[in-house]
Design a protein around this motif. Sequence first.
Motif, PDB file in Angstrom:
ATOM      1  N   LYS A 272       0.833  -1.199   0.000  1.00 25.78           N
ATOM      2  CA  LYS A 272       0.000   0.000   0.000  1.00 25.78           C
ATOM      3  C   LYS A 272       0.872   1.254   0.000  1.00 25.78           C
ATOM      4  O   LYS A 272       0.650   2.193  -0.791  1.00 25.78           O
ATOM      5  N   LEU A 291     -12.107  -3.277   0.217  1.00 27.54           N
ATOM      6  CA  LEU A 291     -10.720  -3.242   0.686  1.00 27.54           C
ATOM      7  C   LEU A 291     -10.431  -4.263   1.780  1.00 27.54           C
ATOM      8  O   LEU A 291      -9.271  -4.479   2.121  1.00 27.54           O
ATOM      9  N   THR A 297      -8.940  -0.527   5.800  1.00 29.30           N
ATOM     10  CA  THR A 297      -9.180   0.851   5.382  1.00 29.30           C
ATOM     11  C   THR A 297      -8.412   1.827   6.254  1.00 29.30           C
ATOM     12  O   THR A 297      -7.871   2.832   5.766  1.00 29.30           O
ATOM     13  N   TRP A 300      -4.896   2.318   5.002  1.00 24.63           N
ATOM     14  CA  TRP A 300      -4.818   3.257   3.875  1.00 24.63           C
ATOM     15  C   TRP A 300      -4.863   4.698   4.370  1.00 24.63           C
ATOM     16  O   TRP A 300      -4.124   5.568   3.875  1.00 24.63           O
TER      17      TRP A 300
END
Length: 374
Positions: A272, A291, A297, A300
């Motif tokens: 990521k 995701l 999440t 991220w």
Amino acid sequence: MAIFDAPFVTDTFINMPLKISTRPYTLNFKKQAGTSRGVLTEKNIHFIRVEDTELPGVYGYGECGPLPGLSVDDRPDFADQLKAVCDDFNAMDLEVFPFNLPIILNQVIPEELPSVRFGIETALLDIMNGGRRVVYDNAFSKGEKGILMNGLIWMGPFEDMLTQAHEKLEAGYTTIKMKIGAIDFDQECALLEKIRARYSPEQITLRVDANGAFDEATVFERLERLSAYDIHSIEQPIKSGQPELMHRVCDSSPVPVALDEELIGIFDYRKKFDLLKKVKPPFIILKPSLLGGFQQTAEWIEIAGRLGIDWWVTSALESNVGLNAIAQFTAQYGNGLPQGLGTGQLYTNNIDASLVVRKGHLYSDLSTSWGAIF
């Protein structure tokens, strides 16, 4: 507030083995929903229910429903894979607490089943908070504060899209997101021109979502044309999996780019980080059910914060069960950008919920009761 700082209600203490059951359900659209991947008339999902046999009548609910053509776990044997995960979970006599929730998700549910992780995570958080459809206890779930949203215009005939735009503006939305890439591009530009001729950038913010519809031969010219309409951002202008080209697009585009599908299927933290550092997008779009749930999440979001990248959260055609959870998660962060959480009114047979839309904001109305899930 960081996501894992969220307070858990402790009056319901889960100290007995939990059991999971599922129920398939088909959501029917009120009208056809046009996307660059085709027209949708229904969506098949599975509701998840977690219960503790020592606490009769207390249930935690979630949902899992792969998005056709997009989700990693959109596969013919999805129902069998879901059943296998639930059977493994039930055989382990698991108990859940805040400290071991990440372990359960990572060790019991394969990462290649992101919507299953999302559904089970939601149900476990719900039951830890007393089985009240409270996944995160915050101002939104208490009905004290709404979430600013963008109004979504689905792809379709020109006149239909124009009608949708006017309806969203009349409903009080100050940000409109238009799906592009399915009809003639000149017509899409004409629609944007009509909106912009009537509403200035100070009155209405315009977002567009190409869903990867452009290619290397067309993307730069089309981005230049779109820049004439004071576009806030364009989501996923080219297909995912082209990091070099996407970096060039992000670096040179006169319209700020937001990554969306580009994030799907990446679960490793380092990967990521590497993607966002290499591509350097101004924005990323986060869909928790695609995701792999809220912990994925949150990673991220943490990486984006480190790299100076803005973000917003978008639902992915969930029922009110999933939308409610996503909204509560989103409210944890106090992100001031308009969020993409307006899909709860799409279906004729959605689960009745405490979610209401007022003047372009999503609220939790505690005076409204939830309907039966199963």
